[in-house]
Structure formats: C-alpha cells, structure tokens
Design a protein around this motif. Structure first.
Motif, PDB file in Angstrom:
ATOM      1  N   GLY A  31      16.819  65.263   9.220  1.00 39.85           N
ATOM      2  CA  GLY A  31      17.050  64.772   7.875  1.00 39.85           C
ATOM      3  C   GLY A  31      16.187  65.501   6.855  1.00 39.85           C
ATOM      4  O   GLY A  31      15.440  66.430   7.167  1.00 39.85           O
ATOM      5  N   SER A  32      16.282  65.068   5.608  1.00 37.17           N
ATOM      6  CA  SER A  32      15.544  65.686   4.511  1.00 37.17           C
ATOM      7  C   SER A  32      14.080  65.246   4.547  1.00 37.17           C
ATOM      8  O   SER A  32      13.771  64.069   4.718  1.00 37.17           O
ATOM      9  CB  SER A  32      16.168  65.292   3.175  1.00 37.17           C
ATOM     10  N   LEU A  33      13.184  66.208   4.365  1.00 34.99           N
ATOM     11  CA  LEU A  33      11.761  65.904   4.318  1.00 34.99           C
ATOM     12  C   LEU A  33      11.430  65.040   3.110  1.00 34.99           C
ATOM     13  O   LEU A  33      10.584  64.132   3.190  1.00 34.99           O
ATOM     14  CB  LEU A  33      10.956  67.211   4.274  1.00 34.99           C
ATOM     15  N   TRP A  34      12.105  65.290   1.994  1.00 32.37           N
ATOM     16  CA  TRP A  34      11.837  64.508   0.790  1.00 32.37           C
ATOM     17  C   TRP A  34      12.301  63.062   0.955  1.00 32.37           C
ATOM     18  O   TRP A  34      11.632  62.140   0.482  1.00 32.37           O
ATOM     19  CB  TRP A  34      12.515  65.156  -0.420  1.00 32.37           C
ATOM     20  N   VAL A  35      13.429  62.873   1.610  1.00 33.47           N
ATOM     21  CA  VAL A  35      13.887  61.504   1.871  1.00 33.47           C
ATOM     22  C   VAL A  35      12.907  60.793   2.801  1.00 33.47           C
ATOM     23  O   VAL A  35      12.592  59.614   2.614  1.00 33.47           O
ATOM     24  CB  VAL A  35      15.307  61.523   2.483  1.00 33.47           C
ATOM     25  N   LEU A  36      12.401  61.519   3.804  1.00 32.92           N
ATOM     26  CA  LEU A  36      11.440  60.933   4.725  1.00 32.92           C
ATOM     27  C   LEU A  36      10.190  60.461   3.991  1.00 32.92           C
ATOM     28  O   LEU A  36       9.711  59.335   4.211  1.00 32.92           O
ATOM     29  CB  LEU A  36      11.068  61.957   5.801  1.00 32.92           C
ATOM     30  N   PHE A  37       9.648  61.303   3.113  1.00 33.18           N
ATOM     31  CA  PHE A  37       8.458  60.895   2.381  1.00 33.18           C
ATOM     32  C   PHE A  37       8.775  59.786   1.374  1.00 33.18           C
ATOM     33  O   PHE A  37       7.926  58.933   1.089  1.00 33.18           O
ATOM     34  CB  PHE A  37       7.839  62.100   1.666  1.00 33.18           C
ATOM     35  N   GLY A  38       9.993  59.788   0.834  1.00 31.67           N
ATOM     36  CA  GLY A  38      10.375  58.723  -0.094  1.00 31.67           C
ATOM     37  C   GLY A  38      10.418  57.361   0.564  1.00 31.67           C
ATOM     38  O   GLY A  38       9.848  56.384   0.056  1.00 31.67           O
ATOM     39  N   VAL A  39      11.088  57.258   1.715  1.00 28.13           N
ATOM     40  CA  VAL A  39      11.161  55.961   2.405  1.00 28.13           C
ATOM     41  C   VAL A  39       9.797  55.591   2.989  1.00 28.13           C
ATOM     42  O   VAL A  39       9.463  54.391   3.085  1.00 28.13           O
ATOM     43  CB  VAL A  39      12.246  55.984   3.497  1.00 28.13           C
ATOM     44  N   SER A  40       8.989  56.596   3.363  1.00 26.56           N
ATOM     45  CA  SER A  40       7.635  56.306   3.852  1.00 26.56           C
ATOM     46  C   SER A  40       6.785  55.703   2.737  1.00 26.56           C
ATOM     47  O   SER A  40       5.983  54.791   2.979  1.00 26.56           O
ATOM     48  CB  SER A  40       6.977  57.579   4.384  1.00 26.56           C
ATOM     49  N   ALA A  41       6.959  56.209   1.510  1.00 24.09           N
ATOM     50  CA  ALA A  41       6.227  55.653   0.374  1.00 24.09           C
ATOM     51  C   ALA A  41       6.622  54.195   0.126  1.00 24.09           C
ATOM     52  O   ALA A  41       5.768  53.340  -0.149  1.00 24.09           O
ATOM     53  CB  ALA A  41       6.483  56.498  -0.871  1.00 24.09           C
ATOM     54  N   LEU A  42       7.922  53.900   0.234  1.00 22.02           N
ATOM     55  CA  LEU A  42       8.371  52.512   0.062  1.00 22.02           C
ATOM     56  C   LEU A  42       7.767  51.607   1.123  1.00 22.02           C
ATOM     57  O   LEU A  42       7.288  50.494   0.824  1.00 22.02           O
ATOM     58  CB  LEU A  42       9.898  52.447   0.121  1.00 22.02           C
ATOM     59  N   PHE A  43       7.780  52.064   2.370  1.00 26.47           N
ATOM     60  CA  PHE A  43       7.225  51.233   3.437  1.00 26.47           C
ATOM     61  C   PHE A  43       5.719  51.063   3.264  1.00 26.47           C
ATOM     62  O   PHE A  43       5.177  49.973   3.489  1.00 26.47           O
ATOM     63  CB  PHE A  43       7.522  51.860   4.795  1.00 26.47           C
ATOM     64  N   LEU A  44       5.027  52.128   2.866  1.00 25.24           N
ATOM     65  CA  LEU A  44       3.587  52.022   2.689  1.00 25.24           C
ATOM     66  C   LEU A  44       3.245  51.043   1.569  1.00 25.24           C
ATOM     67  O   LEU A  44       2.274  50.281   1.676  1.00 25.24           O
ATOM     68  CB  LEU A  44       3.007  53.407   2.379  1.00 25.24           C
ATOM     69  N   LEU A  45       4.027  51.031   0.501  1.00 21.31           N
ATOM     70  CA  LEU A  45       3.800  50.058  -0.570  1.00 21.31           C
ATOM     71  C   LEU A  45       3.976  48.628  -0.051  1.00 21.31           C
ATOM     72  O   LEU A  45       3.198  47.728  -0.401  1.00 21.31           O
ATOM     73  CB  LEU A  45       4.752  50.330  -1.734  1.00 21.31           C
ATOM     74  N   ALA A  46       4.993  48.428   0.790  1.00 17.68           N
ATOM     75  CA  ALA A  46       5.185  47.095   1.378  1.00 17.68           C
ATOM     76  C   ALA A  46       4.009  46.724   2.279  1.00 17.68           C
ATOM     77  O   ALA A  46       3.512  45.592   2.249  1.00 17.68           O
ATOM     78  CB  ALA A  46       6.494  47.057   2.168  1.00 17.68           C
ATOM     79  N   ALA A  47       3.529  47.685   3.089  1.00 24.62           N
ATOM     80  CA  ALA A  47       2.399  47.414   3.977  1.00 24.62           C
ATOM     81  C   ALA A  47       1.124  47.158   3.173  1.00 24.62           C
ATOM     82  O   ALA A  47       0.343  46.249   3.501  1.00 24.62           O
ATOM     83  CB  ALA A  47       2.196  48.588   4.935  1.00 24.62           C
ATOM     84  N   LEU A  48       0.893  47.941   2.125  1.00 24.94           N
ATOM     85  CA  LEU A  48      -0.266  47.710   1.270  1.00 24.94           C
ATOM     86  C   LEU A  48      -0.186  46.347   0.594  1.00 24.94           C
ATOM     87  O   LEU A  48      -1.198  45.646   0.459  1.00 24.94           O
ATOM     88  CB  LEU A  48      -0.371  48.811   0.219  1.00 24.94           C
TER      89      LEU A  48
ATOM     90  N   LEU B 137      -4.376  57.676   0.790  1.00 28.01           N
ATOM     91  CA  LEU B 137      -4.853  57.768   2.160  1.00 28.01           C
ATOM     92  C   LEU B 137      -3.715  57.549   3.153  1.00 28.01           C
ATOM     93  O   LEU B 137      -3.608  58.248   4.166  1.00 28.01           O
ATOM     94  CB  LEU B 137      -5.958  56.738   2.410  1.00 28.01           C
ATOM     95  N   GLY B 138      -2.887  56.550   2.877  1.00 21.83           N
ATOM     96  CA  GLY B 138      -1.782  56.255   3.780  1.00 21.83           C
ATOM     97  C   GLY B 138      -0.797  57.403   3.880  1.00 21.83           C
ATOM     98  O   GLY B 138      -0.324  57.737   4.972  1.00 21.83           O
ATOM     99  N   MET B 139      -0.471  58.037   2.764  1.00 19.51           N
ATOM    100  CA  MET B 139       0.439  59.176   2.804  1.00 19.51           C
ATOM    101  C   MET B 139      -0.208  60.372   3.504  1.00 19.51           C
ATOM    102  O   MET B 139       0.468  61.185   4.135  1.00 19.51           O
ATOM    103  CB  MET B 139       0.865  59.557   1.386  1.00 19.51           C
ATOM    104  N   GLY B 140      -1.545  60.472   3.398  1.00 20.65           N
ATOM    105  CA  GLY B 140      -2.228  61.509   4.164  1.00 20.65           C
ATOM    106  C   GLY B 140      -2.108  61.263   5.655  1.00 20.65           C
ATOM    107  O   GLY B 140      -1.866  62.200   6.443  1.00 20.65           O
ATOM    108  N   GLY B 141      -2.253  59.991   6.076  1.00 19.33           N
ATOM    109  CA  GLY B 141      -2.048  59.660   7.480  1.00 19.33           C
ATOM    110  C   GLY B 141      -0.624  59.903   7.925  1.00 19.33           C
ATOM    111  O   GLY B 141      -0.381  60.354   9.060  1.00 19.33           O
ATOM    112  N   MET B 142       0.331  59.641   7.039  1.00 21.69           N
ATOM    113  CA  MET B 142       1.726  59.916   7.341  1.00 21.69           C
ATOM    114  C   MET B 142       1.958  61.412   7.539  1.00 21.69           C
ATOM    115  O   MET B 142       2.689  61.833   8.459  1.00 21.69           O
ATOM    116  CB  MET B 142       2.606  59.387   6.200  1.00 21.69           C
ATOM    117  N   THR B 143       1.334  62.226   6.711  1.00 22.09           N
ATOM    118  CA  THR B 143       1.483  63.680   6.834  1.00 22.09           C
ATOM    119  C   THR B 143       0.931  64.178   8.170  1.00 22.09           C
ATOM    120  O   THR B 143       1.558  65.005   8.848  1.00 22.09           O
ATOM    121  CB  THR B 143       0.768  64.379   5.676  1.00 22.09           C
ATOM    122  N   ILE B 144      -0.233  63.657   8.559  1.00 22.25           N
ATOM    123  CA  ILE B 144      -0.814  64.045   9.849  1.00 22.25           C
ATOM    124  C   ILE B 144       0.109  63.634  10.994  1.00 22.25           C
ATOM    125  O   ILE B 144       0.356  64.403  11.935  1.00 22.25           O
ATOM    126  CB  ILE B 144      -2.204  63.410  10.020  1.00 22.25           C
ATOM    127  N   SER B 145       0.640  62.414  10.929  1.00 25.92           N
ATOM    128  CA  SER B 145       1.549  61.941  11.974  1.00 25.92           C
ATOM    129  C   SER B 145       2.797  62.803  12.052  1.00 25.92           C
ATOM    130  O   SER B 145       3.282  63.127  13.148  1.00 25.92           O
ATOM    131  CB  SER B 145       1.937  60.476  11.704  1.00 25.92           C
TER     132      SER B 145
END
Length: 376
Positions: free
Chosen positions: A258-275, A236-244
């Motif tokens: 920057g790279s889209l893959w790097v953006l989603f990679g660091v977003s995944a790390l941050f989302l894990l920390a937030a979760l 769900l969080g990554m879906g919200g990230m995609t919409i944003s």
C-alpha cells in the motif's frame, strides 16, 4: 492575546519545556524507541505460526521400495523432520514423551494394496494437545501423501480416480509466512503501548509532583496544556512507528503493497486515539503505578487478545465480536494487514480510518472535559 484565546508564545514555551523533559527522561525515550525494537525482535523471531521441521515418527511394518519412496517425500519436505522407528510401540513411546508430534504408520499390506489398485490407507496419529498445531500437521501430512501418490501414479502411468482436482492459489501472502501477518499486527500493539503508556505515566507523574497544579494557576489555557502534552508524545510515537516500519521492511522482509503516506496517515489517527486513552487514564488515576496498571489492562491486553493480531475475531463468540468494535487496535490491525499485504483497498481503509478518527475525537474530547483548572 487573552488567556482565553490562547497564545502561540505560551504554547511554544510549553512545547519547549515538554521536549526538554522528554530528553531528560530515559523512560520516555525507552518506551518510544527501545521497546518497539525489543518487542519486534522477540515476536518477529520468537513467535511463529508456521509448522516447519515438525518431528514425526515413520513406521513401516514391511519396509520396502514403496515405503522408502514415501519416506523420501517426507524428508524432502521442509515441513517435516521424519524419524524412522522400528515399530508402533516405540513410536507411541516417542509420541507420549513429546519427542515426536505425529506418527505415520504403513501397515504390512500397504505396498500390495497399492500395487493391486486398491485403497492403501495410511494411518496418522497426531498429538492433539496443541489443537492448532495438530490441524496444521494433519493437513500437511495429507498434502504430502497426496502429492507423493500423484507423482507415483504419473511415474507408473497409472490412472488415479480424482474427478475433482483442487488447484489452490494464495492471495496477498503467497509465501504463507506467518511473519508477514504477525509483524504488522505487532506494530499496532507497540503503538498502543507507546501512546497509552507515555501519556498515562507522564501526566500522572505531573499530578504526583504537583507541576501540573502549578500550571493550573498560570494564564495557560487547558487547550494549551493538552496540546503541550499531546504534540511531543505524538512526535515520539511517530518516531517509534518509523522504527517499527523500518524493522518490518528491512529486517523481517515484510512486503508493503500500500501507500506509505496512507500508512502514516492511519498510524497518526490511531496514535491520537491511543494518546487520548492514555490522557484520560492519567486524568482519572493521577498516580503513576495505577495509571500504568490501567493502561496495560485497558489498552495493551485488549490490543493483544481482541484485535485480530493473533486470534481470529470471526472464531470468537458473537458477544465478544461486538465488544471488539470498542477497541481501537482492531481497526488499526485491519488497516495494517491490508496496507502491508493487499494494498490500498479503500473499501477497507476508509471505514476503519473513520472509526479511528471518531475514537481519537472521543477520547481527547472526554479528557478535555475531565480536566479543570482547579485542584479538586
């Protein structure tokens, strides 16, 4: 397979149960998909650090071609909306009643001094209630007057004594649009709310209803319970990230260098920390109201105030700058600004991504230690 070792079948069952619950729960879907849109629209359109069409009062004690020429320079500028006022008394009244934000005053001998080659001062009075706005207006007025003076000197073949000429170049945000800076930072705030609120409220609700206690008496392992809770809300969080991200790129026209893959990679790390933070809050609180309150105070407010999203960390007191290192959003905001506006600067990406990874491991690990298969 033994209960201790875990069972893929049990994990699939938990994931199916959790996804079904998410689809039946409008609040989870609203937090993940509706809230990012609302916040991005509100902040993207409603908050701006740009000073444009600033109302200023223009007073010339002796109106003439010279004062009219300077007034025209202000009118052609996108930063000002000048209003011609008859005298300083009327201008001061307009300033005190907040109808204008500044006064540009040309004294009666302005044209004569300028024609004689002497210094011709321009008086500027700025409303200093908003200190940041006052500094911006002061700088813009100074640039407008300087540019007008240079153009006038060239037109009249006059020599201006300027031994040093400043030629500015703006990197990374050449348009100097505050939206390019605010929208990526806002994504970090949105992701903080999604990650922390989703897990904090959902887990606390399970404690209140007793459904989590029912799971504790089954062969399901704690690892399976954690994965069954984290995976659906990570999706769900990554879906919200995609919409944003789509709103940032297509609606607000923020560049992504920057790279889209790097953006989603660091977003995944941050989302894990937030979760992980939300999971820890729910384990400690076990009450939806208290968990939601703690999540807002402990995650949203620090992400909003101390992450560099709006307020510059370098201008904070030293002790507060050190405190910001404990806030995961600080690292994510830095990563977002770098990836959107500068590109793949690995000297910035790697240390900040490592900090997020360590925080994710810490919060999820502490949550795992705090959850026990007993009811005390």
């Amino acid at each position: 397979m033994s209960a201790r070792g875990g069972s893929p079948m049990r994990l699939r069952g938990l994931l199916r149960k959790e996804f079904t619950q998410v689809l039946r729960d409008p609040s989870s879907l609203a937090i993940a998909f509706v809230m990012p849109v609302i916040l991005l629209l509100l902040f993207g359109y409603g908050v701006s650090l740009d000073a444009k069409h600033v109302p200023i009062g223009f007073v010339a004690d002796s109106p003439g071609p010279t004062s009219s020429s300077l007034l025209g320079a202000f009118r052609r500028s996108p930063y000002f909306a000048p209003r011609v006022l008859p005298d300083m008394h009327a201008a001061e009244t307009a300033l005190m009643t907040r109808r204008i934000d500044a006064i540009v005053h040309l004294q009666s001998n302005f044209a004569a001094q300028l024609k004689g080659g002497r210094n011709a001062p321009v008086q500027l009075i700025v409303n200093g209630v908003d200190a940041n706005q006052a500094r911006i207006v002061e700088g813009y007025v100074g640039l407008a007057v300087r540019d007008w003076a240079q153009q006038r000197a060239r037109a009249h073949a006059e020599h201006m004594n300027q031994p040093v000429v400043l030629e500015p170049r703006v990197w990374f945000n050449a348009e100097v649009r505050s939206r390019n800076y605010l929208v990526p930072g806002l994504i970090a705030v949105v992701m903080t709310l999604i990650g922390a609120l989703l897990t904090a409220l959902v887990m606390a609700r399970e404690w209140e209803r007793g459904t989590l206690e029912a799971l504790m008496v089954t062969p399901v392992t704690l690892r399976e319970i954690l994965l069954g809770k984290l995976i659906p809300y990570f999706v769900l969080g990554m879906g919200g990230m995609t919409i944003s991200l789509l709103l940032a790129l297509w609606l607000f026209d923020v560049p992504l260098r920057g790279s889209l893959w790097v953006l989603f990679g660091v977003s995944a790390l941050f989302l894990l920390a937030a979760l992980g933070m939300g999971l820890l809050i729910s384990v400690v609180a076990r009450n939806q109201f208290i968990a939601g309150l703690i999540a807002i105070i402990a995650t949203f407010l620090p992400a909003f105030m101390l992450s560099g999203f709006i307020f510059d960390i370098g201008s904070m007191p030293v002790w507060l700058q050190w405190l910001t290192h404990l806030i995961a959003a600080r690292y994510f905001v830095t990563l977002l600004h770098t990836l959107f506006l500068a590109g793949d600067v690995w000297a910035v990406i790697l240390p900040n991504a490592l900090a997020l990874a360590l925080m994710a491991v810490f919060f999820i690990g502490v949550s795992r230690l705090r959850i026990h298969k007993r009811l005390d």
